[in-house]
Scaffold this active site. Structure first.
Site, mmCIF file in Angstrom:
data_model
loop_
_atom_site.group_PDB
_atom_site.id
_atom_site.type_symbol
_atom_site.label_atom_id
_atom_site.label_comp_id
_atom_site.label_asym_id
_atom_site.label_seq_id
_atom_site.Cartn_x
_atom_site.Cartn_y
_atom_site.Cartn_z
ATOM 1 N N GLU A 162 0.799 -1.229 0.000
ATOM 2 C CA GLU A 162 0.000 0.000 0.000
ATOM 3 C C GLU A 162 0.833 1.281 0.000
ATOM 4 O OE1 GLU A 162 -3.785 -0.124 2.195
ATOM 5 O OE2 GLU A 162 -3.097 -2.006 3.082
ATOM 6 N N HIS B 89 -4.439 2.518 16.215
ATOM 7 C CA HIS B 89 -4.710 3.246 14.984
ATOM 8 C C HIS B 89 -5.923 4.138 15.183
ATOM 9 C CE1 HIS B 89 -7.134 -0.425 14.927
ATOM 10 N NE2 HIS B 89 -7.980 0.195 14.125
ATOM 11 N N HIS C 69 -3.164 -3.083 17.189
ATOM 12 C CA HIS C 69 -2.068 -2.141 16.966
ATOM 13 C C HIS C 69 -2.751 -0.788 16.892
ATOM 14 C CE1 HIS C 69 1.830 -0.698 15.241
ATOM 15 N NE2 HIS C 69 1.011 0.250 14.783
ATOM 16 N N GLN D 35 -13.793 -2.466 21.609
ATOM 17 C CA GLN D 35 -12.585 -3.153 21.165
ATOM 18 C C GLN D 35 -12.272 -2.853 19.688
ATOM 19 O OE1 GLN D 35 -10.517 -5.414 22.785
ATOM 20 N NE2 GLN D 35 -11.593 -5.164 24.729
#
Length: 314
Positions: free
Chosen positions: A152, A245, A243, A238
């Site tokens: 990406e 973000h 990680h 949740q």
């Protein structure tokens, strides 16, 4: 009043567009103002739902070669396509997850929702071990591919390379990358020690304020059709993956459950929450009680909260 279909169709085809009155990115509806023979008229256009009859969907999957299908991105098991307009399907965003795990199947299955209360004790004893297990066995490879420019790279909107405060901002797979009213981006932080809001402490406030300033700046530099106060920045708890973000989305976009109370926390409110905590700089959200919702198919519900909520019914 005429009920002749041909006459009514002819009337529709005389509609001359003037301006957009409103649009709803959630329901894929747009309200148009125009005129028919100098008389004001409103045209409401809505994309129809998919035909979910089995044979039709089988034909859909087999006929993907018929419309023009272009790959817009790929990262690990995720593949994104855009199928251009055809008489049967119109323009469709396609996300292919392959190979899909049981966790993916559960996530994308329709399910009932349940409210849960996660005390600090439940988090430390039951939820935190689950979170740590979800960070291993290659589950975050697709995130690290982004951070390491293995995937990406061509989609990056902005990048801050600082090891502590840095992030990569790129379009979310939910966005077609064209319609600014549904603008949806994701900022993946470079540091790897923050799994979710549970790991945030008072000492992280300056870093979070940096993100709150830099992310809208980067978006507005890239896209001239949006201003900083038209962008909402939030995080999930949740989250879908562990990680840290942030989601930066057009304020006019209705993102459904992902933006509702019990799932999303605005970055500005998160900063104020941390600032209001007593204690020293190491005080954080690991020690607070959180209330949120889970789907009944989720592993956390099945493995942790189903029993806890059941005990509370007595």
């Amino acid at each position: 009043m005429s009920t002749n279909p041909a006459e009514e169709e002819a009337k529709l085809r005389k509609f001359n567009f003037t301006r957009i009155l409103n649009q709803d990115t959630r329901t894929k509806t747009v309200n148009l103002l125009g005129e028919i023979e100098s008389t004001p008229a409103i045209l409401i256009a809505e994309k129809t739902a998919f035909n979910v009859v089995g044979p039709h969907l089988t034909k859909f999957s087999h006929d993907l070669h018929l419309p023009k299908v272009s790959l817009t991105g790929r990262n690990d098991i995720y593949h994104w396509f855009l199928a251009s307009q055809s008489s049967d399907y119109g323009e469709v965003k396609l996300t292919l997850i392959f190979p899909a795990t049981e966790t993916h199947i559960r996530k994308y299955t329709h399910q009932q929702l349940r409210m849960v209360v996660e005390t600090p004790e439940i988090y430390k004893g039951l939820v935190k071990p689950y979170v740590e297990g979800k960070r291993g066995n290659g589950r975050l490879d697709w995130v690290y591919n982004i951070l390491e420019h293995k995937a990406e790279k061509e989609s990056i909107i902005a990048e801050d390379t600082d090891d502590e405060e840095g992030f990569i901002l790129l379009p979310d797979l939910k966005w077609d990358r064209k319609t600014m009213a549904s603008m949806y981006t994701m900022a993946v932080v470079r540091r790897r020690d923050i799994t979710s809001i549970r790991d945030l402490k008072k000492k992280h406030v300056p870093w979070l304020k940096h993100l709150r300033r830099r992310i809208p700046e980067a978006i507005c530099q890239k896209y001239s059709d949006i201003e900083p106060d038209q962008i909402k920045i939030y995080t999930h708890y949740q989250p879908s993956y562990y990680h840290f973000h942030l989601h930066a989305v057009s304020i006019s976009h209705d993102g459904g459950l992902g933006q509702t109370t019990g799932k999303a926390t605005l970055l500005g409110n998160l900063i104020s929450w941390l600032e209001s905590l007593g204690g020293d700089e190491e005080t954080g959200l690991e020690g607070v009680e959180l209330t949120y919702f889970l789907g009944e198919e989720s592993e956390l519900w099945q493995g942790v909260f189903k029993e806890i909520n059941g005990k509370g019914k007595g």
